[in-house]
Design a protein around this motif. Structure first.
Motif, PDB file in Angstrom:
ATOM      1  N   LEU A 114     111.219  88.729 -11.348  1.00  0.00           N
ATOM      2  CA  LEU A 114     110.970  89.980 -10.644  1.00  0.00           C
ATOM      3  C   LEU A 114     111.581  89.885  -9.250  1.00  0.00           C
ATOM      4  CD1 LEU A 114     107.327  90.997 -11.602  1.00  0.00           C
ATOM      5  CD2 LEU A 114     109.491  91.555 -12.715  1.00  0.00           C
ATOM      6  N   VAL A 115     112.350  90.889  -8.902  1.00  0.00           N
ATOM      7  CA  VAL A 115     113.018  90.952  -7.598  1.00  0.00           C
ATOM      8  C   VAL A 115     112.810  92.340  -7.009  1.00  0.00           C
ATOM      9  CG1 VAL A 115     114.778  89.244  -8.266  1.00  0.00           C
ATOM     10  CG2 VAL A 115     115.235  91.679  -8.606  1.00  0.00           C
ATOM     11  N   SER A 116     113.296  92.518  -5.792  1.00  0.00           N
ATOM     12  CA  SER A 116     113.269  93.785  -5.080  1.00  0.00           C
ATOM     13  C   SER A 116     111.932  93.981  -4.356  1.00  0.00           C
ATOM     14  CB  SER A 116     113.588  94.957  -6.026  1.00  0.00           C
ATOM     15  OG  SER A 116     113.883  96.128  -5.293  1.00  0.00           O
ATOM     16  N   THR A 117     111.555  95.228  -4.114  1.00  0.00           N
ATOM     17  CA  THR A 117     110.434  95.567  -3.240  1.00  0.00           C
ATOM     18  C   THR A 117     109.170  94.798  -3.604  1.00  0.00           C
ATOM     19  OG1 THR A 117     111.347  97.791  -3.027  1.00  0.00           O
ATOM     20  CG2 THR A 117     109.078  97.471  -2.300  1.00  0.00           C
ATOM     21  N   GLY A 118     108.568  94.170  -2.587  1.00  0.00           N
ATOM     22  CA  GLY A 118     107.335  93.436  -2.794  1.00  0.00           C
ATOM     23  C   GLY A 118     107.518  91.983  -3.132  1.00  0.00           C
ATOM     24  N   VAL A 119     108.754  91.521  -3.233  1.00  0.00           N
ATOM     25  CA  VAL A 119     109.050  90.131  -3.576  1.00  0.00           C
ATOM     26  C   VAL A 119     109.727  89.458  -2.386  1.00  0.00           C
ATOM     27  CG1 VAL A 119     110.280  88.599  -5.157  1.00  0.00           C
ATOM     28  CG2 VAL A 119     109.317  90.750  -6.008  1.00  0.00           C
ATOM     29  N   GLU A 153     111.055  97.995  -9.463  1.00  0.00           N
ATOM     30  CA  GLU A 153     111.069  99.442  -9.717  1.00  0.00           C
ATOM     31  C   GLU A 153     111.325  99.777 -11.189  1.00  0.00           C
ATOM     32  OE1 GLU A 153     112.446  98.638  -5.495  1.00  0.00           O
ATOM     33  OE2 GLU A 153     112.921  97.864  -7.493  1.00  0.00           O
ATOM     34  N   ARG A 154     111.893  98.823 -11.929  1.00  0.00           N
ATOM     35  CA  ARG A 154     112.216  99.059 -13.343  1.00  0.00           C
ATOM     36  C   ARG A 154     111.165  98.471 -14.286  1.00  0.00           C
ATOM     37  NH1 ARG A 154     117.343 100.686 -14.740  1.00  0.00           N
ATOM     38  NH2 ARG A 154     117.070  99.692 -16.786  1.00  0.00           N
ATOM     39  N   LEU A 155     110.179  97.800 -13.714  1.00  0.00           N
ATOM     40  CA  LEU A 155     109.222  97.086 -14.550  1.00  0.00           C
ATOM     41  C   LEU A 155     108.485  98.017 -15.517  1.00  0.00           C
ATOM     42  CD1 LEU A 155     107.841  94.420 -15.232  1.00  0.00           C
ATOM     43  CD2 LEU A 155     106.252  94.820 -13.342  1.00  0.00           C
ATOM     44  N   ALA A 156     108.086  99.177 -15.046  1.00  0.00           N
ATOM     45  CA  ALA A 156     107.292 100.082 -15.876  1.00  0.00           C
ATOM     46  C   ALA A 156     108.057 100.586 -17.086  1.00  0.00           C
ATOM     47  CB  ALA A 156     106.789 101.257 -15.033  1.00  0.00           C
ATOM     48  N   THR A 157     109.374 100.680 -16.989  1.00  0.00           N
ATOM     49  CA  THR A 157     110.174 101.258 -18.082  1.00  0.00           C
ATOM     50  C   THR A 157     110.991 100.226 -18.840  1.00  0.00           C
ATOM     51  OG1 THR A 157     111.962 101.743 -16.518  1.00  0.00           O
ATOM     52  CG2 THR A 157     110.332 103.488 -16.900  1.00  0.00           C
ATOM     53  N   LYS A 193      98.546  99.882 -11.499  1.00  0.00           N
ATOM     54  CA  LYS A 193      97.907  99.682 -12.800  1.00  0.00           C
ATOM     55  C   LYS A 193      98.899  99.767 -13.954  1.00  0.00           C
ATOM     56  CE  LYS A 193      93.609  98.866 -11.839  1.00  0.00           C
ATOM     57  NZ  LYS A 193      93.003  97.560 -12.213  1.00  0.00           N
ATOM     58  N   GLU A 194      99.842 100.686 -13.872  1.00  0.00           N
ATOM     59  CA  GLU A 194     100.792 100.835 -14.975  1.00  0.00           C
ATOM     60  C   GLU A 194     101.589  99.551 -15.178  1.00  0.00           C
ATOM     61  OE1 GLU A 194     104.422 103.801 -16.443  1.00  0.00           O
ATOM     62  OE2 GLU A 194     103.604 103.965 -14.407  1.00  0.00           O
ATOM     63  N   GLU A 195     102.107  98.988 -14.088  1.00  0.00           N
ATOM     64  CA  GLU A 195     102.879  97.748 -14.196  1.00  0.00           C
ATOM     65  C   GLU A 195     101.978  96.579 -14.599  1.00  0.00           C
ATOM     66  OE1 GLU A 195     105.065 100.506 -11.493  1.00  0.00           O
ATOM     67  OE2 GLU A 195     102.997  99.791 -11.603  1.00  0.00           O
ATOM     68  N   ALA A 196     100.740  96.568 -14.076  1.00  0.00           N
ATOM     69  CA  ALA A 196      99.811  95.506 -14.433  1.00  0.00           C
ATOM     70  C   ALA A 196      99.520  95.505 -15.932  1.00  0.00           C
ATOM     71  CB  ALA A 196      98.515  95.648 -13.639  1.00  0.00           C
ATOM     72  N   GLU A 197      99.315  96.682 -16.505  1.00  0.00           N
ATOM     73  CA  GLU A 197      99.052  96.770 -17.944  1.00  0.00           C
ATOM     74  C   GLU A 197     100.267  96.327 -18.746  1.00  0.00           C
ATOM     75  OE1 GLU A 197      96.331  97.398 -19.751  1.00  0.00           O
ATOM     76  OE2 GLU A 197      95.269  97.272 -17.827  1.00  0.00           O
ATOM     77  N   LYS A 198     101.464  96.624 -18.213  1.00  0.00           N
ATOM     78  CA  LYS A 198     102.691  96.225 -18.888  1.00  0.00           C
ATOM     79  C   LYS A 198     102.792  94.686 -18.927  1.00  0.00           C
ATOM     80  CE  LYS A 198     106.767  97.782 -20.499  1.00  0.00           C
ATOM     81  NZ  LYS A 198     107.808  98.377 -19.645  1.00  0.00           N
ATOM     82  N   ILE A 199     102.516  94.059 -17.801  1.00  0.00           N
ATOM     83  CA  ILE A 199     102.562  92.600 -17.733  1.00  0.00           C
ATOM     84  C   ILE A 199     101.470  91.988 -18.607  1.00  0.00           C
ATOM     85  CG2 ILE A 199     102.201  90.617 -16.196  1.00  0.00           C
ATOM     86  CD1 ILE A 199     103.564  92.224 -13.987  1.00  0.00           C
ATOM     87  N   LYS A 200     100.290  92.584 -18.568  1.00  0.00           N
ATOM     88  CA  LYS A 200      99.180  92.074 -19.380  1.00  0.00           C
ATOM     89  C   LYS A 200      99.514  92.133 -20.867  1.00  0.00           C
ATOM     90  CE  LYS A 200      94.232  92.746 -20.220  1.00  0.00           C
ATOM     91  NZ  LYS A 200      93.032  93.544 -19.852  1.00  0.00           N
TER      92      LYS A 200
END
Length: 862
Positions: free
Chosen positions: A626-631, A657-661, A682-689
């Motif tokens: 994971l790269v970009s904003t927040g990293v 920014e692309r994690l959700a999709t 939450k959306e990205e968290a559920e994706k990772i989970k």
């Protein structure tokens, strides 16, 4: 009254520069005369920057290729100047050096450069009055600190064209390295030029002043090259350090920028934070040169300060690396416009104003060098004389380091040290020092009785006592600890008896070998070698069956393949693959990686057999970071560099920014570097989970653990850094920074205990290991007794500074912890195992998580 007058002058300078950049047509209208000092005339045959660039300095950020073209033009038109390309960056941009001196000197420049080495000869009889002084200027090691590189255009023009300095150049050689980070600067300049309006707007919210992640500060892999002078892990640094050692400049100028609402800094730094290995004479000369800088700033009405904010402790900076080698490093920190115009507390801050300040410091440095030439030459020679005297008085006479099983790590440390003009010797026989065996071929000795005595001490010393408790950067960098190598100081007797050979210019990593008969039943190699992951990945990529053994295997010749060793054989359906193809591939891999690969003639081996359930087929890592904003870009870059440059493992740089999709099913390993991940919800968290639960390996570091906690994916228990409810005695307001900063762990080395029977600990010979910490995250052990493969010891401090309260908090806490999330694993890392590409000793912890995370038994995870 004097301060008021200075303030008015400064305000008028800002106002002039600001209005000059907002002409009626909205375009910059800067005159070259704005920058140039009074009292000089210039050779009309020398092209001015605008005549080559098409715009005035400061109107736009010069494109790197434009700058190179201007430097080439100066060399073509002036007998004072020579131009050379001395290396290339990762992105294949040339690293260039402009040499400016009197034409007579230029005709014998090779001789002058060679004679510089006499300064390191304590017995040389030198005439300091006649010896030319070398002044080197290195600009913008941080690519988005652009006032430096753009001011190099003015310095090059002034020192090439100014008629009045012709005689001074008879006694001086000026070296201009215009960009220490061409890739980062090119990334930055493209951004600000692309978003620059012709009607300049200093609003801090404007897009021009907000670079996209990761910004231009770092190099191609986002590393901070101003921390790499000592470590030399990148081509930009390696090429630059080689040139430094060739020239041994008396003064090295290092140009930087700081916050917009600042003024200008030049050294000395904070006196209590000077490294004890820096001679007092160097500090005195720095103070003396500072008077020239003060005068130069006052001439143009610019505010400045010294003896605050910055220190001279870590030797990896461009301003401190020279100090440990008899040179004088000078740091310049200019308030940054971070574009062409920005509002500040001091009024509008123009790019032109920042450039002029930097350029005037080049002139003040020249004036100091001219007046102090003999004294500075003598100081450098005395530095090396006293180095030999200190070496003779030192009870230690040499250092030895090495590894019994991993020649690659030893090689890389020897190679790092060798690049600093330090004599290194390879060990030609097995010896034992204080009960520790050092084997020939994998061990090296460095005598202390050599000119670089102080620098050798800096590489090996363990320092736990300090005059100050605050550090601008790390407080420890004991290199054998970083490489997880055995090391010891040697007495004169042992040194003189050891059979050694000096390393030559063609020094290279020892090649490995394929041992045994061809077309064997199977093959195996240990995981102890640094490049074992590279070998395993290559074999998986080629389609061979690659397995890991979870129990030791004893071969017919009594060789023991320890836990974590790799077994290689033909796939069940070989298709067009032949036995000789595998042999050829293994021979190639052994040669490249330094590994010994064993041919195994029978599966009926000692310990477990080759077909045992205690072996496991490995899946080829399909990895995303994971790269970009927040990293934190530095840590993302360290992982990228490790996998791409060292292990030849292709990875995906996945923007947050692309994690959700994104289709995460493409990956079986995802790394979350340190960072707040404040844009993920939450959306990205559920994706990772969901992805992890389906069997993925999630590797999370530092603050990423806190994000996982917040999103309730897993639960980590942290110690509080301090009890906020506990009442404390009243403290003076003036002590706030000192008291709070002292509790910050900025960079310290600790002792840790590693479970080498755990997949995360595979490939390590023993359970004692060094780890690097630069945070105050204290992770409690998991309740599952098998889920904490690496913890701090009861007496954790190894080298560096740590606040006493933090030592107590660190004791016996977890460094690596494994959590279970559905069918997958979350591997938590408190410390950074890949710090600055020099922690070869802990890289394998991260690589084990990548390669073996899939094999960790579910019931052993918390």
């Amino acid at each position: 009254m004097k301060n008021l007058a200075l303030t008015l002058i400064l305000f008028s300078v800002f106002a002039f520069a600001s209005s000059a950049q907002n002409s009626p047509k909205g375009t910059a209208n800067i005159e070259l005369e704005y920058y140039l000092p009074d009292g000089f005339t210039y050779d009309a045959n020398i092209p001015k920057p605008k005549e080559v660039l098409g715009f005035e300095v400061g109107e736009w950020n010069v494109d790197y290729e434009q700058l190179v073209r201007y430097f080439e033009k100066l060399a073509a038109t002036s007998p004072r100047v020579s131009f050379e390309v001395f290396g290339f960056s990762y992105e294949k941009r040339p690293q260039v050096l402009l040499t400016i001196t009197h034409p007579d000197n230029l005709q014998k420049i090779d001789q002058i450069r060679a004679e510089r080495q006499n300064l390191k000869d304590s017995n040389a009889n030198l005439n300091y009055e006649e010896m030319p002084l070398v002044l080197q200027a290195g600009y913008s090691v941080h690519g988005n600190e652009a006032s430096g590189i753009n001011s190099s255009l003015l310095a090059a023009y002034h020192f090439t064209a100014a008629n009045e300095i012709a005689d001074d150049l008879k006694n001086m050689v000026i070296l201009i390295d215009p960009s220490l980070n061409p890739d980062g600067y090119s990334r930055y300049s493209t951004w600000v030029n692309a978003h620059r309006s012709y009607n300049l707007n200093g609003d801090p919210n404007t897009r021009e002043l907000s670079e996209a992640w990761p910004g231009g500060r770092g190099n191609h892999y986002w590393f901070d090259l101003n921390r790499d002078w000592l470590l030399v892990q990148h081509p930009e640094s390696q090429n630059r350090v080689k040139k430094f050692q060739e020239w041994l400049p008396n003064i090295y100028l290092d140009y930087h920028e700081m916050g917009t609402n600042s003024t200008f800094f030049f050294p000395p730094g904070i006196p209590s934070r000077d490294h004890p290995l820096i001679p007092k004479k160097t500090v005195e000369l720095t103070e003396k040169i500072a008077q020239y800088h003060a005068k130069g700033m006052e001439e143009i009405g610019s505010l400045y300060y010294a003896k605050e904010s910055f220190d001279e402790y870590y030797f990896g900076y461009g301003s401190t690396y020279p100090d440990i080698q008899g040179s004088i490093g000078i740091l310049f920190e200019q308030a940054s416009s971070r574009g062409h115009l920005q509002e500040s507390n001091y009024g509008p801050l123009t790019f032109a104003f920042t450039i002029r300040n930097q350029f005037r410091m080049s002139i003040s440095s020249f004036n100091a060098a001219k007046d102090m030439r003999a004294e500075i030459n003598k100081s450098m020679h005395d530095f090396y004389k006293t180095a030999i005297q200190q070496a003779n008085a030192d009870t230690d006479k040499a250092f030895i380091f090495g590894s019994q099983t991993d020649g690659a790590k030893s090689f890389h440390l020897a190679d790092m040290i060798r690049q600093h003009a330090i004599d290194v010797f390879s060990l030609n026989e097995d010896i034992t020092v204080n009960g520790v065996p050092f084997s020939k071929g994998n061990s090296y000795i460095i005598p202390l009785n050599q000119p670089q005595y102080r620098l050798v001490k800096a590489f090996f010393e363990t320092r736990n006592e300090f005059q100050d408790s605050l550090f601008y950067d790390v407080s420890a960098w004991t290199m054998p600890m970083a490489f997880n190598l055995d090391f010891a100081a040697l007495s004169s007797r042992i040194l003189n008896l050891a059979d050694v050979s000096p390393l030559q210019e063609d020094f290279s990593m020892p090649a490995g070998e394929l041992k045994g008969e061809k077309a064997a039943y199977s093959y195996g190699f240990g995981w102890e070698g640094y490049y074992a992951p590279k070998a395993a990945y290559q074999l998986m990529k080629e389609g061979y069956l690659v397995r890991v053994t979870h129990e030791p295997i004893t071969l017919a010749d009594k060789t023991v393949l320890q836990r974590g060793s790799i077994l290689v054989s033909m796939p069940r359906d070989p298709k067009d693959k032949k036995d000789e193809d595998l042999d050829r591939e293994l021979e190639k891999i052994a040669k490249e990686t330094g590994l010994t690969i064993h041919a195994i003639s029978s599966g009926y081996t000692g310990g477990i057999n080759l077909g045992s359930p205690q072996t496991e087929v490995l899946k080829k890592p399909e990895m995303a970071i994971l790269v970009s904003t927040g990293v934190v870009s530095l840590e993302a870059g360290e992982i990228w560099h490790l996998m791409d440059q060292r292990m030849d493992v292709p990875i995906t740089l996945l923007p947050t920014e692309r994690l959700a999709t994104a289709d995460l099913s493409r990956y079986n390993v995802i790394s979350m570097p340190n960072g707040p991940y404040n844009k993920l919800g939450k959306e990205e968290a559920e994706k990772i989970k969901s992805w992890t639960s389906a069997g993925g390996t999630l590797i999370a570091r530092g603050s990423a653990l806190e994000w996982l906690n917040k999103q309730e994916l897993v639960k980590f228990e942290f110690k509080e850094e301090e009890d906020k409810e506990e009442s404390k005695p009243a403290q003076p307001y003036s002590d706030f920074i000192k008291n709070t900063g002292a509790r910050r762990t900025s960079g310290t080395i600790f002792h840790a205990s590693l479970d080498i029977s755990h997949p995360v600990g595979y490939g390590f010979e023993k359970g004692e290991i060094f780890t690097f910490r630069n945070n105050n995250l204290f992770l409690e052990k998991a309740k599952n007794a098998y889920a904490n493969p690496m913890v701090y010891t009861e007496n954790p401090l190894a080298s560096g500074y740590v606040h006493p309260e933090n030592v107590e908090k660190i004791k016996n806490t977890a460094i690596i912890q494994v959590k279970r999330l559905g069918g997958g694993r979350v591997i938590a890392l408190v410390d950074n195992p890949n710090f600055r590409a020099t922690w070869f000793g802990t890289n394998k912890l991260f690589l084990n998580a990548v390669f073996f995370g899939q094999t960790i038994k579910p019931d052993t995870a918390d």
